[in-house]
Design a protein around this motif. Structure first.
Motif, mmCIF file in Angstrom:
data_model
loop_
_atom_site.group_PDB
_atom_site.id
_atom_site.type_symbol
_atom_site.label_atom_id
_atom_site.label_comp_id
_atom_site.label_asym_id
_atom_site.label_seq_id
_atom_site.Cartn_x
_atom_site.Cartn_y
_atom_site.Cartn_z
ATOM 1 N N UNK A 161 104.465 -10.709 108.609
ATOM 2 C CA UNK A 161 105.676 -10.326 109.327
ATOM 3 C C UNK A 161 106.703 -11.436 109.091
ATOM 4 N N UNK A 162 107.902 -11.042 108.753
ATOM 5 C CA UNK A 162 108.963 -12.037 108.591
ATOM 6 C C UNK A 162 109.464 -12.423 109.970
ATOM 7 N N UNK A 163 109.717 -13.702 110.174
ATOM 8 C CA UNK A 163 110.144 -14.153 111.495
ATOM 9 C C UNK A 163 111.423 -14.967 111.312
ATOM 10 N N UNK B 275 114.413 -23.588 97.382
ATOM 11 C CA UNK B 275 113.020 -23.884 97.720
ATOM 12 C C UNK B 275 112.608 -23.200 99.003
ATOM 13 N N UNK B 276 113.514 -23.186 99.974
ATOM 14 C CA UNK B 276 113.247 -22.480 101.223
ATOM 15 C C UNK B 276 113.059 -20.988 100.974
ATOM 16 N N UNK B 277 113.969 -20.425 100.181
ATOM 17 C CA UNK B 277 113.908 -18.983 99.915
ATOM 18 C C UNK B 277 112.614 -18.600 99.195
ATOM 19 N N UNK B 278 112.206 -19.478 98.263
ATOM 20 C CA UNK B 278 111.035 -19.157 97.445
ATOM 21 C C UNK B 278 109.722 -19.449 98.168
ATOM 22 N N UNK B 279 109.782 -20.173 99.279
ATOM 23 C CA UNK B 279 108.549 -20.624 99.936
ATOM 24 C C UNK B 279 107.615 -19.452 100.249
ATOM 25 N N UNK B 280 108.180 -18.451 100.906
ATOM 26 C CA UNK B 280 107.350 -17.306 101.258
ATOM 27 C C UNK B 280 107.096 -16.403 100.061
ATOM 28 N N UNK C 87 121.639 -17.160 107.596
ATOM 29 C CA UNK C 87 121.522 -16.207 106.493
ATOM 30 C C UNK C 87 120.393 -16.617 105.551
ATOM 31 N N UNK C 88 120.276 -17.922 105.297
ATOM 32 C CA UNK C 88 119.189 -18.399 104.440
ATOM 33 C C UNK C 88 117.834 -18.114 105.108
ATOM 34 N N UNK C 89 117.786 -18.329 106.415
ATOM 35 C CA UNK C 89 116.529 -18.081 107.133
ATOM 36 C C UNK C 89 116.131 -16.607 107.041
ATOM 37 N N UNK C 90 117.135 -15.726 107.113
ATOM 38 C CA UNK C 90 116.844 -14.297 106.992
ATOM 39 C C UNK C 90 116.335 -13.994 105.588
ATOM 40 N N UNK C 91 116.997 -14.591 104.582
ATOM 41 C CA UNK C 91 116.571 -14.392 103.198
ATOM 42 C C UNK C 91 115.160 -14.891 102.964
ATOM 43 N N UNK C 92 114.850 -16.036 103.518
ATOM 44 C CA UNK C 92 113.514 -16.613 103.362
ATOM 45 C C UNK C 92 112.455 -15.677 103.942
ATOM 46 N N UNK C 93 112.759 -15.127 105.123
ATOM 47 C CA UNK C 93 111.805 -14.210 105.759
ATOM 48 C C UNK C 93 111.641 -12.941 104.917
ATOM 49 N N UNK C 94 112.756 -12.431 104.380
ATOM 50 C CA UNK C 94 112.696 -11.200 103.584
ATOM 51 C C UNK C 94 111.867 -11.392 102.317
ATOM 52 N N UNK C 95 112.042 -12.555 101.678
ATOM 53 C CA UNK C 95 111.377 -12.782 100.394
ATOM 54 C C UNK C 95 109.874 -13.008 100.543
ATOM 55 N N UNK C 96 109.427 -13.226 101.762
ATOM 56 C CA UNK C 96 107.973 -13.314 101.986
ATOM 57 C C UNK C 96 107.359 -11.924 101.935
ATOM 58 N N UNK C 97 108.160 -10.922 101.626
ATOM 59 C CA UNK C 97 107.727 -9.534 101.464
ATOM 60 C C UNK C 97 107.044 -9.006 102.731
ATOM 61 N N UNK C 98 107.745 -9.118 103.864
ATOM 62 C CA UNK C 98 107.105 -8.682 105.102
ATOM 63 C C UNK C 98 107.098 -7.169 105.228
ATOM 64 N N UNK D 219 104.244 -18.115 109.244
ATOM 65 C CA UNK D 219 104.749 -16.739 109.204
ATOM 66 C C UNK D 219 105.167 -16.365 107.788
ATOM 67 N N UNK D 220 105.402 -17.369 106.941
ATOM 68 C CA UNK D 220 105.780 -17.084 105.560
ATOM 69 C C UNK D 220 104.560 -16.970 104.653
ATOM 70 N N UNK D 221 103.380 -16.973 105.251
ATOM 71 C CA UNK D 221 102.177 -16.694 104.473
ATOM 72 C C UNK D 221 101.354 -17.907 104.090
ATOM 73 N N UNK D 222 101.672 -19.092 104.642
ATOM 74 C CA UNK D 222 100.920 -20.287 104.279
ATOM 75 C C UNK D 222 99.762 -20.501 105.251
ATOM 76 N N UNK D 223 98.593 -20.829 104.718
ATOM 77 C CA UNK D 223 97.442 -21.133 105.564
ATOM 78 C C UNK D 223 97.644 -22.515 106.189
#
Lengths: 229, 377
Positions: free
Chosen positions: B79-81, B96-101, B141-152, A127-131
């Protein structure tokens, strides 16, 4: 302490065990992944084939290797004719024998590690965009790392102890295929080989114990590293 | 618009049918009891679950359409989840989690900045930490941030507060409100908690046992008598959009105006002119044929019976018209017979208790309880 002949056996053993594990590891990861995740017809057959070397007499494994990879074997003749690769009586052949015999243990350790990976994390990564491939390398593989390493150390330990398949497939050639177990076997057949057999036995015990200790140490380190401590 | 219209059946006997189109803005709550199919809907929107047939379209882009064989892969839907159990990667630090997406989003589409998200969620001090060292609230909160930063383009939240205790919930809710108010990102929010839904949602899709009961603006849906299977008899009632008219500091009361008149409630933390939502449970509304005298209930409203509907057991649901607005009352069927309640009859509605959702971000300090509820009798 050790005679030059014994040193040769020890370093050969270490080389064979290392390269056998090195080359079989990627295949073991792939096989573990297929067995743990994929669904296809004939999967139980593959499952059986992978674990076969574990239950077959090692002499049978060695003989089957001889039939397929030997100088006049099904595949072996082409390996020689096309690529000039000879496995009989060579260290390369001993490495193949060790790899085949330790393969099921490695696959099993990696498979257990893979099954312990939370698939929810993989979904999250997608869901974060990884294949799928990206997820494998960025999430699944790092989380499997303790399992892969313990599988690798298990493989090294079992390759160090390989005897039956090696002696059947590539015979007992000093400096080429005479690993520690084969050297001990030879020593027991020599009139004054008792001391040599005993020294090599001690080396075996030290190596086996060492790899077990290393395995638990590495495992603990990695678990802390990936936050599973 | 977010258009979701599909059906799906599972071997275990669970089946789901839903069809709604909601605005691609604000918070749309998927509301119902557990097992109603809420999570399955957002899983289908994310692409984690594939419906048997139907269509899912977000902002004009078709995610899924069985008739045309379209099924966009999860990672291409953007879609951010946010999962109930946060699902942070244990092998990466918070950063690292935040930057993943973020790393996997196209540079040209990065509208949501790292600093802004860290700021919004108050997680700057956690960046170097490992997920397993965080508290439940911090993790979420981190999970929400991670989803947001994936630019959903759409944020899906699956009961993000369900695994938290009341204190942690109160800690996160204000962040969710800021998210709603500041990010301009449409959110599909799954919840079975009425207070969360009333506090956050603009639009409501109500579900019960795999069937869609209603979909529409929150106040409209919440006031429907057919919400009974979703809300249960205890919570069935009317949601009123109100404006604060005046405060009475001496008695600690506020007066709220709604389309049917005025209500007195315990003082709300909103300035005069502010908007609040008030909920009146049907079971908290009693009826009288003549204007009651000498009673302690202070909210007395003249009303006209619009419909009488028998419910399970001894109860009946009475739909009332109050001025321009509506109100639901629940009385026993015996009372219906004794009072001769029928459509067109003029009655007095005695409102025994009003729950006011008095918390808009500007009025409440972070961390304060979302609800003020009390009986004025």
């Amino acid at each position: 302490m050790l005679t030059p002949e014994e040193w040769t056996a020890v370093t050969l053993s270490l080389r064979v065990a290392f390269w056998a594990t090195f080359w079989s590891l990627p295949f073991a990861v792939l096989t573990a992944f297929v067995l743990a995740r994929a669904r296809f017809p004939g999967k139980s057959l593959l499952d059986g084939l992978v674990y076969l070397p574990l239950v077959l007499p090692k002499v049978v494994v060695g003989y089957l290797l001889l039939l397929t990879l030997g100088g006049r074997g099904l595949i072996g003749q082409y390996l020689d004719a096309w690529f000039g690769i000879k496995l009989i009586f060579t260290t390369a052949g001993a490495t193949v024998a060790a790899a085949v015999v330790s393969f099921p243990l490695t696959v099993n350790a990696i498979r257990l590690a893979l099954e312990a990976v939370d698939r929810g994390l993989e979904t999250a990564a997608r869901t974060l965009g990884a294949s799928r491939l990206d997820v494998f390398f960025s999430v699944t593989l790092p989380l499997m790392l303790p399992g892969i390493l313990s599988g690798a150390l298990l493989a090294i330990a079992s390759a160090l102890g390989e005897f039956g398949a090696t002696i059947t497939f590539v015979s007992n050639v000093e400096g080429q295929t005479r690993t520690i177990p084969l050297a001990i076997y030879s020593a027991t057949h020599m009139p004054d080989g008792d001391a040599m057999a005993l020294r090599l036995t001690l080396v075996s015990v030290v190596l086996a114990l060492g790899s077990l200790l290393l395995a638990s140490l590495v495992d603990r380190r990695i678990r802390v590293m990936i936050g599973r401590g | 618009m977010i258009e979701v219209d599909f059906r799906l059946a599972r071997p275990g006997g669970f089946s789901l049918e839903c069809g709604f189109a909601v605005p691609a803005s604000g918070v749309t709550a998927l509301f119902g009891r557990s097992g109603a199919g809420k999570t399955t809907i957002i899983q289908a929107v994310a692409g984690v679950v594939r419906p048997d047939a139907g269509r899912i379209v977000v902002d004009g882009e078709v995610f899924f359409e069985s008739a045309r064989g379209i099924d966009v892969p999860i990672e291409a839907r953007r879609v951010g989840y946010v999962f109930q159990d946060s699902r942070l990667f244990p092998h990466l630090k918070v950063e690292g989690n935040l930057r993943y997406g973020e790393r996997r989003s196209r540079a040209a589409e990065r509208r949501i900045g790292f600093e802004a998200v860290v700021d919004l969620l108050g997680i700057g001090h956690l960046l170097a930490r490992r997920p397993h060292t965080l508290s439940g609230g911090e993790r979420q909160r981190v999970a929400i941030g991670r989803a947001l930063l994936a630019q959903p383009r759409l944020l899906l939240m699956d009961e993000p507060l369900a695994a938290l205790d009341e204190a942690r919930k109160a800690e996160i809710l204000p962040y969710l409100e800021r998210l709603r108010d500041e990010m301009g990102l449409p959110i599909l929010y799954v919840s079975h908690a009425l207070d969360e839904v009333l506090r956050l949602a603009d639009t409501l899709v109500a579900l019960s046992e795999g069937r869609q009961v209603a979909a529409g603006p929150v106040a409209q849906v919440m006031s429907r008598p057919d919400m009974l299977p979703v809300l249960g008899r205890f919570d069935l009632g009317t949601l009123l959009e109100c404006e604060v008219v005046r405060h009475d500091a001496a008695y600690g009361l506020s007066t709220l105006a709604f389309s049917g008149g005025e209500l007195w409630v315990p003082q709300v933390g909103r300035a005069v002119g502010g908007k609040v939502r008030a909920r009146v449970r049907a079971r908290d509304v009693a009826l009288a044929l003549t204007k009651p005298e000498g009673v302690s209930v202070s909210n007395l409203l003249p009303a006209v019976v619009e419909a009488v509907r028998a419910l399970d057991g001894p109860y009946a649901d009475i739909a009332l018209r109050v001025g321009e607005g509506q109100l639901a009352a629940m009385v026993t069927r015996e009372s219906v017979a004794r009072l001769g309640l029928r459509p067109g009859l003029a009655v007095w509605a005695m409102v025994k208790s009003v729950a006011v959702e008095g918390s808009r971000p500007e009025a409440f300090e972070l961390g304060e309880s979302p609800f003020r509820s009390g009986a004025i009798t």
